[in-house]
Scaffold this active site. Sequence first.
Site, PDB file in Angstrom:
ATOM      1  N   GLU A 150      -3.414  -1.063  -1.940  1.00 31.64           N
ATOM      2  CA  GLU A 150      -3.653   0.386  -1.980  1.00 31.64           C
ATOM      3  C   GLU A 150      -2.844   1.058  -3.093  1.00 31.64           C
ATOM      4  O   GLU A 150      -1.986   1.915  -2.829  1.00 31.64           O
ATOM      5  CB  GLU A 150      -3.336   1.021  -0.627  1.00 31.64           C
ATOM      6  CG  GLU A 150      -4.307   0.626   0.457  1.00 31.64           C
ATOM      7  CD  GLU A 150      -4.160   1.467   1.725  1.00 31.64           C
ATOM      8  OE1 GLU A 150      -3.105   2.083   1.919  1.00 31.64           O
ATOM      9  OE2 GLU A 150      -5.117   1.486   2.517  1.00 31.64           O
ATOM     10  N   GLU A 307      -9.646  -3.192   5.490  1.00 36.74           N
ATOM     11  CA  GLU A 307      -8.805  -2.744   6.610  1.00 36.74           C
ATOM     12  C   GLU A 307      -9.510  -1.645   7.393  1.00 36.74           C
ATOM     13  O   GLU A 307     -10.122  -0.742   6.815  1.00 36.74           O
ATOM     14  CB  GLU A 307      -7.491  -2.122   6.106  1.00 36.74           C
ATOM     15  CG  GLU A 307      -6.503  -3.065   5.516  1.00 36.74           C
ATOM     16  CD  GLU A 307      -5.240  -2.304   5.089  1.00 36.74           C
ATOM     17  OE1 GLU A 307      -4.922  -1.258   5.690  1.00 36.74           O
ATOM     18  OE2 GLU A 307      -4.610  -2.756   4.124  1.00 36.74           O
TER      19      GLU A 307
END
Length: 670
Positions: A150, A307
């Site tokens: 991320e 995710e």
Amino acid sequence: MNPRLPSKLYYGGDYNPEQWPESIWQEDIRLMREVGVNIVSLGIFSWAKLQPSEKRFNFGWLDRIMDLLAANGISVCLATATASPPPWLSRQYPDVLPVTADGVVLQVGSRQQYSPSSRVYKKFAAALVRKLAARYRKHPALVSWHINNEYACHLQECHGEDSTVAFRNWLRARYKTLDALNEAWGTAFWSQAYGDWKEIFTPRRAPYHCNPTQCLDFRRFINDAFLSLSRMEAAILRTATPQIPITTNFMGFFKPLDYRDWAGVVDYVAWDSYPDPVDEKAARHAGAVGHDLMRSLKPDRPFVLMEQATSAVNWRPTNLPKRPGLMRLGSLQTLARGGDGVMFFQWRASKAGAEKFHSAFLQHVPHDRSRVFAEVKTLGFELGKLAIVAGSVVKNKVAIAFDWQAWWAVETESKPGRIDYAGWAQTLHRWFYEKNIGVDFVHPGADLAQYDLVLVPSLYLLTSPDADNLTHFVVRGGTLLATYFTGIVDQNEHIVLGGYPALLRKALGLWVEEWCPYPDGRTNGLGFAGDRKKYACDHWCDLLHLEGATALADYTGDFFVGRPAITRHVHGKGCAYYLGTRPDAAGLDRLLSRVGREANIQPILKTPPGVEATLRESAEGRFLFLLNHTDRTTKISLNGQRGRDLISGKKIVRTTTLPPLAAAVIQLDR
Ligand code: GLA
């Protein structure tokens, strides 16, 4: 080049074995097999464990878990572990730490504490990636690389010394001369002219508004700074393992990173999705629109949901669990919208640390007493039945022109009103979503040949080639709908003079003289020709002049009462609509229904409200996904189609009935 993941449905999640004694690993693997996990993302936050000090490396534990996973047929998406540098790095080299616009140095003790322009960080990250690549390049468990994690999630800019120097270098490369920079930044304004590159800084805290072009360039620079980190890692990995696909986890509508640039770095798109279950209706749209944006980045291949949460997250003020059935339906929605992987953060809920209350496959309670475990097990079993769907793609006729550069520009300060760029695009998307009409997100300069309808919500920054592209789309027979505050500035954030939106004036058949943005709560009305019903509008009102377009609706109030608010213009073989305001839901429905009819847009299937229908296609077949998001048992007509539900195994003729929160994946008869 551009290797693909082996075509199958991936099921698994982040696995952080370094948080646990090795004695637990065997049980982890046994339970992974029990629920059907076939992939894990490994080692994402393990830099400190892999390299406990500058000269010491420790790969033994990773060797052992990699071997164990391989022996049990579980693939690994191996992380490069560069997302969270170990404390020794900033102790020895404090310059790696990022600095805020106020000059505050962000410290260790959390994660992501590095400046994207830090030369020291780059050196150490590259060295670690090289070691990992050399060590695991031939490991049988390795199916993919997971670069960093991320990017920019918490740390979205840095104003330290390395960043300042890097920003100046970036500007030199872009503008070559100070004269060109001064011109582009409009520095004649407020005595900002620069006479030396060293006078230029990142936009640090200043007394008043910063130069908007400087701010825009800083956003471009930051995106490029993170991008160059990912390219650095990707280059190392590609040299070591040209056959292994590379990805990193994107975050959907994440403003700091222009994921279109990033799509070129990764071999397949992966992303993380955490809609808040507190509002299930909003959450299911948030999931869908995120999938659509992410899928559109690489439309020729499925994406992976890297995710999501099995139940609650830990990072909102209040963290609601997902009630029974929601996680499964959300997971099938991923497949429905073009994903081939359903993965979660994380495998085993942590015992310590800031995320110990985040849900996982294995909660803190015994797994055989855990509702969540029972649900992930069922899901794993069902995914096994859907294998044939892998590799199929989604094809759409409607696109939304969406551009990160325009996002950055329109949301910098000192505008007539506040525009929530991504929010407005999502509002338009939602109308199509609720009608089961598939939508892609495209760059305004993209090839639009496959689309019949293109929506252009508040595309404030519009370059001349992109404006030409949109105009040609209309000339060639397409239907376009542009909304207020489109085409106002060029790439330097300078007004394109000559009547807004100057570059689209001909295509739209109008020009905007001024606008009237409204504070929250203030409304106007819309009256459509030949319709006695009145619709409310708010937020923004363009005051426009027709130049060939015809008015479809007029304002019913304010000093511009009776002036056109919504228009239609035939141009070439196509037609361009303009929406000068934000109508209420009924008004938007009226307009979009008409625009959709004009473009001959058909839904995948007409379903009762709350039932989502999508279609995926491949040489293997056509797969109709039906997701019942409601709490009612719902009967759905297949509109004459028939096929077999891959989940229940039943033949479906004419209709099917879905219990609350249930789904069907129907392979349609040819
Ligand atoms: C992000 C991160 C994970 C974890 C989850 C928690 O997606 O990538 O490491 O922090 O959030 O929701």
